[in-house]
Motif scaffolding. Sequence first.
Motif, PDB file in Angstrom:
ATOM      1  N   LYS A 180      28.931  44.506  43.818  1.00  0.00           N
ATOM      2  CA  LYS A 180      28.956  43.556  44.927  1.00  0.00           C
ATOM      3  C   LYS A 180      30.220  43.704  45.769  1.00  0.00           C
ATOM      4  CE  LYS A 180      26.109  39.967  42.736  1.00  0.00           C
ATOM      5  NZ  LYS A 180      26.114  38.612  42.123  1.00  0.00           N
ATOM      6  N   ILE A 181      31.344  43.982  45.108  1.00  0.00           N
ATOM      7  CA  ILE A 181      32.616  44.128  45.826  1.00  0.00           C
ATOM      8  C   ILE A 181      32.515  45.253  46.851  1.00  0.00           C
ATOM      9  CG2 ILE A 181      35.025  44.867  45.578  1.00  0.00           C
ATOM     10  CD1 ILE A 181      34.987  43.354  42.847  1.00  0.00           C
ATOM     11  N   GLU A 182      31.963  46.388  46.434  1.00  0.00           N
ATOM     12  CA  GLU A 182      31.882  47.530  47.331  1.00  0.00           C
ATOM     13  C   GLU A 182      30.849  47.325  48.438  1.00  0.00           C
ATOM     14  OE1 GLU A 182      33.999  49.842  47.542  1.00  0.00           O
ATOM     15  OE2 GLU A 182      35.058  49.117  45.769  1.00  0.00           O
ATOM     16  N   GLN A 183      29.837  46.509  48.180  1.00  0.00           N
ATOM     17  CA  GLN A 183      28.791  46.284  49.176  1.00  0.00           C
ATOM     18  C   GLN A 183      29.164  45.230  50.208  1.00  0.00           C
ATOM     19  OE1 GLN A 183      25.212  45.372  46.986  1.00  0.00           O
ATOM     20  NE2 GLN A 183      25.238  47.324  45.879  1.00  0.00           N
ATOM     21  N   THR A 184      30.181  44.437  49.907  1.00  0.00           N
ATOM     22  CA  THR A 184      30.572  43.348  50.802  1.00  0.00           C
ATOM     23  C   THR A 184      31.310  43.893  52.018  1.00  0.00           C
ATOM     24  OG1 THR A 184      30.768  41.900  48.879  1.00  0.00           O
ATOM     25  CG2 THR A 184      31.770  41.139  50.907  1.00  0.00           C
ATOM     26  N   GLY A 185      31.009  43.308  53.192  1.00  0.00           N
ATOM     27  CA  GLY A 185      31.493  43.892  54.431  1.00  0.00           C
ATOM     28  C   GLY A 185      32.598  43.164  55.164  1.00  0.00           C
ATOM     29  N   THR A 186      32.970  41.946  54.730  1.00  0.00           N
ATOM     30  CA  THR A 186      34.016  41.207  55.441  1.00  0.00           C
ATOM     31  C   THR A 186      34.989  40.582  54.451  1.00  0.00           C
ATOM     32  OG1 THR A 186      32.837  39.071  55.458  1.00  0.00           O
ATOM     33  CG2 THR A 186      32.351  40.627  57.255  1.00  0.00           C
ATOM     34  N   VAL A 187      36.177  40.260  54.944  1.00  0.00           N
ATOM     35  CA  VAL A 187      37.204  39.628  54.121  1.00  0.00           C
ATOM     36  C   VAL A 187      36.711  38.262  53.621  1.00  0.00           C
ATOM     37  CG1 VAL A 187      39.509  38.598  54.151  1.00  0.00           C
ATOM     38  CG2 VAL A 187      39.123  40.841  55.208  1.00  0.00           C
ATOM     39  N   ALA A 188      36.069  37.493  54.509  1.00  0.00           N
ATOM     40  CA  ALA A 188      35.569  36.164  54.139  1.00  0.00           C
ATOM     41  C   ALA A 188      34.546  36.258  53.006  1.00  0.00           C
ATOM     42  CB  ALA A 188      34.945  35.474  55.350  1.00  0.00           C
ATOM     43  N   GLU A 189      33.677  37.263  53.062  1.00  0.00           N
ATOM     44  CA  GLU A 189      32.666  37.430  52.016  1.00  0.00           C
ATOM     45  C   GLU A 189      33.308  37.799  50.686  1.00  0.00           C
ATOM     46  OE1 GLU A 189      30.132  40.359  53.725  1.00  0.00           O
ATOM     47  OE2 GLU A 189      28.856  38.910  54.763  1.00  0.00           O
ATOM     48  N   ILE A 190      34.359  38.597  50.725  1.00  0.00           N
ATOM     49  CA  ILE A 190      35.070  38.959  49.496  1.00  0.00           C
ATOM     50  C   ILE A 190      35.725  37.723  48.883  1.00  0.00           C
ATOM     51  CG2 ILE A 190      37.105  40.156  48.619  1.00  0.00           C
ATOM     52  CD1 ILE A 190      34.903  42.051  48.790  1.00  0.00           C
ATOM     53  N   GLN A 191      36.294  36.864  49.727  1.00  0.00           N
ATOM     54  CA  GLN A 191      36.919  35.635  49.223  1.00  0.00           C
ATOM     55  C   GLN A 191      35.890  34.744  48.537  1.00  0.00           C
ATOM     56  OE1 GLN A 191      38.733  34.299  52.894  1.00  0.00           O
ATOM     57  NE2 GLN A 191      40.727  35.144  52.352  1.00  0.00           N
ATOM     58  N   GLU A 192      34.709  34.644  49.133  1.00  0.00           N
ATOM     59  CA  GLU A 192      33.630  33.871  48.506  1.00  0.00           C
ATOM     60  C   GLU A 192      33.194  34.517  47.200  1.00  0.00           C
ATOM     61  OE1 GLU A 192      30.455  33.458  51.274  1.00  0.00           O
ATOM     62  OE2 GLU A 192      31.610  32.264  52.706  1.00  0.00           O
ATOM     63  N   LEU A 193      33.161  35.837  47.178  1.00  0.00           N
ATOM     64  CA  LEU A 193      32.753  36.561  45.974  1.00  0.00           C
ATOM     65  C   LEU A 193      33.749  36.325  44.834  1.00  0.00           C
ATOM     66  CD1 LEU A 193      30.572  38.543  44.950  1.00  0.00           C
ATOM     67  CD2 LEU A 193      32.122  40.401  45.556  1.00  0.00           C
ATOM     68  N   MET A 194      35.029  36.256  45.155  1.00  0.00           N
ATOM     69  CA  MET A 194      36.040  36.012  44.124  1.00  0.00           C
ATOM     70  C   MET A 194      35.895  34.610  43.546  1.00  0.00           C
ATOM     71  SD  MET A 194      39.507  38.071  45.245  1.00  0.00           S
ATOM     72  CE  MET A 194      39.772  37.243  46.797  1.00  0.00           C
ATOM     73  N   GLN A 195      35.508  33.661  44.397  1.00  0.00           N
ATOM     74  CA  GLN A 195      35.252  32.310  43.901  1.00  0.00           C
ATOM     75  C   GLN A 195      34.044  32.300  42.967  1.00  0.00           C
ATOM     76  OE1 GLN A 195      34.931  29.679  47.272  1.00  0.00           O
ATOM     77  NE2 GLN A 195      36.872  30.339  48.151  1.00  0.00           N
ATOM     78  N   ASP A 196      32.999  33.022  43.370  1.00  0.00           N
ATOM     79  CA  ASP A 196      31.808  33.135  42.533  1.00  0.00           C
ATOM     80  C   ASP A 196      32.145  33.830  41.216  1.00  0.00           C
ATOM     81  OD1 ASP A 196      29.044  32.977  41.880  1.00  0.00           O
ATOM     82  OD2 ASP A 196      28.755  35.046  42.547  1.00  0.00           O
ATOM     83  N   MET A 197      33.047  34.791  41.279  1.00  0.00           N
ATOM     84  CA  MET A 197      33.489  35.508  40.083  1.00  0.00           C
ATOM     85  C   MET A 197      34.120  34.548  39.075  1.00  0.00           C
ATOM     86  SD  MET A 197      36.244  38.628  39.894  1.00  0.00           S
ATOM     87  CE  MET A 197      35.446  39.511  41.246  1.00  0.00           C
ATOM     88  N   PHE A 198      35.005  33.684  39.561  1.00  0.00           N
ATOM     89  CA  PHE A 198      35.662  32.705  38.685  1.00  0.00           C
ATOM     90  C   PHE A 198      34.630  31.811  38.003  1.00  0.00           C
ATOM     91  CE2 PHE A 198      37.432  28.476  37.999  1.00  0.00           C
ATOM     92  CZ  PHE A 198      38.543  28.759  37.234  1.00  0.00           C
ATOM     93  N   ARG A 199      33.706  31.284  38.803  1.00  0.00           N
ATOM     94  CA  ARG A 199      32.686  30.382  38.252  1.00  0.00           C
ATOM     95  C   ARG A 199      31.787  31.102  37.242  1.00  0.00           C
ATOM     96  NH1 ARG A 199      32.496  28.156  43.871  1.00  0.00           N
ATOM     97  NH2 ARG A 199      31.084  29.881  44.363  1.00  0.00           N
ATOM     98  N   SER A 200      31.385  32.333  37.582  1.00  0.00           N
ATOM     99  CA  SER A 200      30.449  33.066  36.728  1.00  0.00           C
ATOM    100  C   SER A 200      31.071  33.418  35.380  1.00  0.00           C
ATOM    101  CB  SER A 200      29.994  34.358  37.432  1.00  0.00           C
ATOM    102  OG  SER A 200      29.273  34.055  38.601  1.00  0.00           O
TER     103      SER A 200
END
Length: 412
Positions: free
Chosen positions: A270-290
């Motif tokens: 998912k990290i490599e497929q993400t295209g914007t800084v904002a999306e990566i920040q959201e992904l890191m939040q999802d990472m913590f929760r998951s």
Amino acid sequence: MFYENELRFFCDVLKKCRVPVCFMGKNDSPDKLLGQQVYDVFGTSVDIEAHFKDMLSTIEPFKVYKLDNSFKLNYIYFLLPDAVDETIMSIGPYLSSSIGRRQILEIGEKLGIAPNKSIILEDYYLSIPVINETSHLFVMLDAFCEQIWGGSSAFEVVEVNRELQVDETPINKSVGNSEAEDIFVKMSIMEKRYDFENEFIRAISQGQLQKFNMILAGFDSTVIERRLSDPLRNIKNYAIILNTLSRKAAESGGVHPIYIDSLSSSFASKIEQTGTVAEIQELMQDMFRSYCRLVRKHSMRNYSSTVQKAIIYIESDLSANLTLSVLADAQNVSAGYLSTVFKKETGMTVTEFINSKRVKHAIHLLTTTKLQIQTVALHCGIMDVQYFSKVFKKYTGKTPREYRASIKGEKV
């Protein structure tokens, strides 16, 4: 200009490849070409401005200059045709090949860069794009030049190798007050990053979802170590680091790698497929929760090795033949011993634990698929559909058919 569209397209491609481009007049100061960062890194040890000014003043039409200097920084520059004030297009700096820390230190020594600037020098080189001779960008450059000058025979490629003269060698200079302040600032930023990461790891290892807002409040752009000029690549690299830290935190929280691996691989993709800084920040939040949920669901820190292996065996394939004797034989222990320690540590018998897992899996299948009840039973490792319904009703108060109907708001 008749080639305005081609120029715009070529510049857009270079920008996407993180290759700097600038336009300047023949008699302009090269400040725009060099950028402030060059002065910050190399200071006054080299008369960079005079070097480039002399280089640009001798430029001729219909020639593409490829410069390689003492810094191992490459530039391509040429006069644009039909442009006002003899406009020069400059591409670079770029590296023709990757260079390591040893080479960077040797460059610093050659140019008299003080040791206390070596980290800044290394960061600078890591931010520069690498373009080898086989790159598609050179093919595009040739095509662009043919377009603006009327064919490959209309222009000449000139290789330029320039050595820079070092005016002074400040290698033995002591660190001044401003430099000391820089060190303390870096120390503070580094401490902040480590504090954030330690809290992040600690919360995940304990499955503390409730600390989500508090942990993420400590995250901002200063936490991310800037290794590259591209902000998206920078934050992607940091997300990869957090994914690794999260994986180890979950393991220290008692989760077996068999559960961690698929989640870690999923986030890496998912990290490599993400295209914007904002999306990566959201992904890191999802990472913590998951990862926190993973620890809550699969932590076995309080279980013995025997019970851990039995649980992993059960959860790895609920459709398998799961009996006390099968689980005991898999570990070369007696059925009586496994039964005793399993009940003592989990508070459930092996059969109760298996049935609870199978019912949860059945609920998931009934809710998310249109599989027939008999097929759901097979996926849960129960061949007899009537026995499956009996077990399911014991745990939920409804038969599988009644449960599915209630989810859909239907009457049986």
